[in-house]
Design an enzyme around this catalytic site. Sequence first.
Site, PDB file in Angstrom:
ATOM      1  N   CYS A  35      99.303   4.433  44.682  1.00 51.14           N
ATOM      2  CA  CYS A  35     100.502   5.210  44.351  1.00 51.14           C
ATOM      3  C   CYS A  35     101.654   4.263  44.021  1.00 51.14           C
ATOM      4  CB  CYS A  35     100.865   6.141  45.489  1.00 51.14           C
ATOM      5  SG  CYS A  35     100.913   5.326  47.080  1.00 51.14           S
ATOM      6  N   PHE A  75      87.931   7.885  35.448  1.00 51.86           N
ATOM      7  CA  PHE A  75      87.405   6.933  34.464  1.00 51.86           C
ATOM      8  C   PHE A  75      87.796   7.370  33.039  1.00 51.86           C
ATOM      9  CE2 PHE A  75      83.577   5.851  31.868  1.00 51.86           C
ATOM     10  CZ  PHE A  75      83.563   4.473  32.018  1.00 51.86           C
ATOM     11  N   GLU A  76      87.542   8.629  32.727  1.00 56.06           N
ATOM     12  CA  GLU A  76      87.876   9.141  31.384  1.00 56.06           C
ATOM     13  C   GLU A  76      89.389   9.142  31.173  1.00 56.06           C
ATOM     14  OE1 GLU A  76      85.958   9.579  28.947  1.00 56.06           O
ATOM     15  OE2 GLU A  76      84.049   9.467  30.024  1.00 56.06           O
ATOM     16  N   LYS A 117      92.318  17.669  56.044  1.00 51.21           N
ATOM     17  CA  LYS A 117      91.341  17.841  54.957  1.00 51.21           C
ATOM     18  C   LYS A 117      91.221  16.533  54.186  1.00 51.21           C
ATOM     19  CE  LYS A 117      91.422  19.223  50.692  1.00 51.21           C
ATOM     20  NZ  LYS A 117      90.401  18.313  50.128  1.00 51.21           N
ATOM     21  N   GLU A 156     103.891  12.436  49.994  1.00 51.65           N
ATOM     22  CA  GLU A 156     103.862  11.055  49.495  1.00 51.65           C
ATOM     23  C   GLU A 156     103.118  11.133  48.173  1.00 51.65           C
ATOM     24  OE1 GLU A 156     102.462   7.708  48.456  1.00 51.65           O
ATOM     25  OE2 GLU A 156     101.336   7.706  50.358  1.00 51.65           O
ATOM     26  N   GLY A 164      90.375  21.078  46.990  1.00 49.57           N
ATOM     27  CA  GLY A 164      91.802  21.367  47.109  1.00 49.57           C
ATOM     28  C   GLY A 164      92.156  22.837  46.968  1.00 49.57           C
ATOM     29  N   PRO A 165      91.764  23.465  45.862  1.00 57.62           N
ATOM     30  CA  PRO A 165      92.211  24.845  45.646  1.00 57.62           C
ATOM     31  C   PRO A 165      91.634  25.842  46.661  1.00 57.62           C
ATOM     32  CG  PRO A 165      91.502  23.819  43.588  1.00 57.62           C
ATOM     33  CD  PRO A 165      91.107  22.891  44.685  1.00 57.62           C
ATOM     34  N   TRP A 167      91.838  10.151  47.907  1.00 57.48           N
ATOM     35  CA  TRP A 167      90.615   9.343  47.922  1.00 57.48           C
ATOM     36  C   TRP A 167      90.855   7.852  47.749  1.00 57.48           C
ATOM     37  CZ3 TRP A 167      91.162   7.045  43.313  1.00 57.48           C
ATOM     38  CH2 TRP A 167      91.827   7.759  42.304  1.00 57.48           C
ATOM     39  N   GLU A 178     101.628   7.975  35.223  1.00 60.09           N
ATOM     40  CA  GLU A 178     100.847   7.270  36.238  1.00 60.09           C
ATOM     41  C   GLU A 178      99.390   7.212  35.754  1.00 60.09           C
ATOM     42  OE1 GLU A 178     100.105   9.212  40.121  1.00 60.09           O
ATOM     43  OE2 GLU A 178     100.740   7.319  40.996  1.00 60.09           O
ATOM     44  N   GLU A 232      87.776  15.396  48.331  1.00 63.31           N
ATOM     45  CA  GLU A 232      86.383  15.770  48.019  1.00 63.31           C
ATOM     46  C   GLU A 232      85.563  14.577  47.520  1.00 63.31           C
ATOM     47  OE1 GLU A 232      89.200  17.071  46.971  1.00 63.31           O
ATOM     48  OE2 GLU A 232      89.113  17.828  44.910  1.00 63.31           O
TER      49      GLU A 232
HETATM   50  P1  NAI Z   1      95.239  15.527  43.929  1.00 66.24           P
HETATM   51  O1  NAI Z   1      96.674  15.367  44.286  1.00 66.24           O
HETATM   52  O2  NAI Z   1      94.875  16.811  43.260  1.00 66.24           O
HETATM   53  O3  NAI Z   1      94.338  15.382  45.269  1.00 66.24           O
HETATM   54  C1  NAI Z   1      94.801  14.852  46.481  1.00 66.24           C
HETATM   55  C2  NAI Z   1      94.385  15.771  47.623  1.00 66.24           C
HETATM   56  O4  NAI Z   1      94.957  17.061  47.413  1.00 66.24           O
HETATM   57  C3  NAI Z   1      92.867  15.986  47.745  1.00 66.24           C
HETATM   58  O5  NAI Z   1      92.526  16.055  49.112  1.00 66.24           O
HETATM   59  C4  NAI Z   1      92.687  17.348  47.101  1.00 66.24           C
HETATM   60  O6  NAI Z   1      91.545  18.039  47.553  1.00 66.24           O
HETATM   61  C5  NAI Z   1      93.961  18.063  47.524  1.00 66.24           C
HETATM   62  N1  NAI Z   1      94.324  19.208  46.684  1.00 66.24           N
HETATM   63  C6  NAI Z   1      94.085  19.372  45.352  1.00 66.24           C
HETATM   64  N2  NAI Z   1      94.531  20.580  44.947  1.00 66.24           N
HETATM   65  C7  NAI Z   1      95.062  21.198  46.033  1.00 66.24           C
HETATM   66  C8  NAI Z   1      95.671  22.482  46.255  1.00 66.24           C
HETATM   67  N3  NAI Z   1      95.796  23.370  45.285  1.00 66.24           N
HETATM   68  N4  NAI Z   1      96.098  22.767  47.499  1.00 66.24           N
HETATM   69  C9  NAI Z   1      95.972  21.873  48.494  1.00 66.24           C
HETATM   70  N5  NAI Z   1      95.384  20.680  48.358  1.00 66.24           N
HETATM   71  C10 NAI Z   1      94.939  20.326  47.141  1.00 66.24           C
HETATM   72  O7  NAI Z   1      94.818  14.278  43.062  1.00 66.24           O
HETATM   73  P2  NAI Z   1      93.487  14.005  42.188  1.00 66.24           P
HETATM   74  O8  NAI Z   1      93.175  15.203  41.347  1.00 66.24           O
HETATM   75  O9  NAI Z   1      92.426  13.503  43.095  1.00 66.24           O
HETATM   76  O10 NAI Z   1      93.984  12.815  41.236  1.00 66.24           O
HETATM   77  C11 NAI Z   1      94.803  13.082  40.111  1.00 66.24           C
HETATM   78  C12 NAI Z   1      95.889  12.054  39.965  1.00 66.24           C
HETATM   79  O11 NAI Z   1      96.762  12.128  41.084  1.00 66.24           O
HETATM   80  C13 NAI Z   1      95.442  10.615  39.942  1.00 66.24           C
HETATM   81  O12 NAI Z   1      95.021  10.208  38.674  1.00 66.24           O
HETATM   82  C14 NAI Z   1      96.693   9.910  40.368  1.00 66.24           C
HETATM   83  O13 NAI Z   1      97.547   9.765  39.274  1.00 66.24           O
HETATM   84  C15 NAI Z   1      97.315  10.861  41.370  1.00 66.24           C
HETATM   85  N6  NAI Z   1      96.995  10.500  42.768  1.00 66.24           N
HETATM   86  C16 NAI Z   1      97.968   9.909  43.518  1.00 66.24           C
HETATM   87  C17 NAI Z   1      97.689   9.496  44.799  1.00 66.24           C
HETATM   88  C18 NAI Z   1      98.710   8.816  45.654  1.00 66.24           C
HETATM   89  O14 NAI Z   1      98.348   7.978  46.484  1.00 66.24           O
HETATM   90  N7  NAI Z   1      99.986   9.169  45.555  1.00 66.24           N
HETATM   91  C19 NAI Z   1      96.360   9.644  45.396  1.00 66.24           C
HETATM   92  C20 NAI Z   1      95.420  10.346  44.544  1.00 66.24           C
HETATM   93  C21 NAI Z   1      95.749  10.734  43.280  1.00 66.24           C
END
Ligand code: NAI
Length: 539
Positions: free
Chosen positions: A340, A388-389, A230, A306, A263-264, A206, A437, A233
């Site tokens: 990131c 935020f939290e 995908k 990534e 995601g899940p 996002w 992070e 959300e």
């Molecule tokens: P996340 O890694 O869970 O979400 C990123 C994507 O993965 C979303 O499209 C999500 O729907 C999908 N996803 C989640 N669970 C999945 C699963 N089991 N199988 C397949 N796809 C799945 O990240 P989230 O929860 O939005 O953010 C948590 C932390 O992750 C952030 O605080 C940050 O530290 C890190 N983050 C790093 C990013 C980067 O650019 N490397 C981008 C977003 C978050």
Amino acid sequence: MQIMATRILSSLHHVSSSASAAKRCLGLYCLWHRSISGFGASAAVDVDPSIPPVQIDHSQLLINGQFVDAASGKTFPTYDPRTGDIIANVAEGDREDVNRAVHAARKAFDEGPWPKMTAYERSRVMLRFADLLEKHNDEVAAIETWDNGKTYEQAANVEIPMVVRVFRYYAGWADKIHGLTVPGDGPHHIQTLHEPIGVAGQIVPWNFPLLIYSWKVAPALSCGNTVVLKTAEQTPLSALYVSKLFLEAGLPPGVLNIISGFGPSAGAALCSHMDVDKLAFTGSTSTGKIVLGLSAQSNLKPVTLELGGKSPFIVCKDADVDAAVETAHSAIFFNQGQCCCAGSRTFVHESIYDEFVEKAKARALKRVVGDPFKNGVEQGPQIDSVQFEKILNYIRSGVESGATLESGGQRIGSKGYYIQPTVFSNVQDNMSIAKDEIFGPVQSILKFKDLEEVIRRANATSYGLAAGVFTKNLESANTLMHALRVGTVWINCYDVLDATIPFGGYKMSGQGRVKGMHSLSSYLQVKAVVTAMKNPAWL
Ligand code: NAI
Ligand code: MG
């Protein structure tokens, strides 16, 4: 509604430049790194609710060239981070929808025109899409700001033009992807064919919804693959809007399918699908591990990842301190700290440490936080209540572990997800704020004595995405460039992310590269063809 959208957009024109996208791209570095002076300290946020920026036309899934409801009929809300209010309810894709989308992508690959079109024709579709996107720059930027909370100035003048540039860059590659002839040891004519892999499953986060979409979709399509993507959300809207433009540009049905969902459920279904030939993921390291596991448990599809980072930003004793303060500031605070590659560990040489901390604090106090649609605002709200939290908890932990809170540390207002630009000094390596992070507007400033020490400490992390170095000394620059175990080193600059530059992580920051020519290989199979020759004299 259309009239309203036009009216609202015209009210934004003072923000958006009327210059061409090319000019906007050239302005990227200046916009990200300029010094904004003359603004007051962060004040309570004044959100103008009369700025719901643009009409939302597309909230269904895009499957086989059609916008359709989810098979379950379910929807989920996407929110405005300025207020926490609902923007729209979006179709909630799940396993059944992923099946439908993969089936469409499979058919478009196996039977459809895309991989069979000439590379030149594919390139022209991508170029037409880039032109259309450029034309719709301001609406797309408004959607991105509304759904994500990033500033409209950033979306309209930097990100959407970068997306256009990425598509043009990869359109240019389409007819330059080809194999080689290879010398062998025997009487054989040997050649390699570079072929598309097939159906690419792509999952995006996002923080840069459309920019990361471009880093994934553009190379995949350039090589002749078809795609099921995908969205996150939190930010489903912009990908739906621009994918409609792609259809208008002549993209055949089924070549690009967009699934909104969680995601899940939807994400995991895509990762474990037996008919998906390749996965590309951007997001957290923990979810990256799940994605890799799902590939291993299904059909061993290759995966590019990534992931997260805890990137060091090293300010040597001979650095231009004012320039380093400004660049270190944008390296961490850019995009609300939700990057990131955020420069989230600011290492400063002891001889300039106190001066640097004073100046970094002063700069953070000047940072303009507010409604991201307003001109001059540098920082909008965080993406959602979860992030935020999480950030506020890290700030609390920084204080509890003994770091010095120089500025910020609080939420702003009582609505939406605004956080004060926060600066900690006297940060130690073992504190959570120096290890994890945070993904928020929190700068941690650490002190170092010499290069060897800072190299050891900068590398003492499981991440390896990027690093910044500020120095005028060539020897220090060269030493750090080689010693830092990261995918990108920015010297006397930061966050330069041109379409042409490969980007990705060492260690647990990822696998493979996005952008540049390097990402093409992850969307291609190499086929070796060996032909026996009766008359090797002609070899
Ligand atoms: P996340 O890694 O869970 O979400 C990123 C994507 O993965 C979303 O499209 C999500 O729907 C999908 N996803 C989640 N669970 C999945 C699963 N089991 N199988 C397949 N796809 C799945 O990240 P989230 O929860 O939005 O953010 C948590 C932390 O992750 C952030 O605080 C940050 O530290 C890190 N983050 C790093 C990013 C980067 O650019 N490397 C981008 C977003 C978050
Ligand atoms: Mg949203």
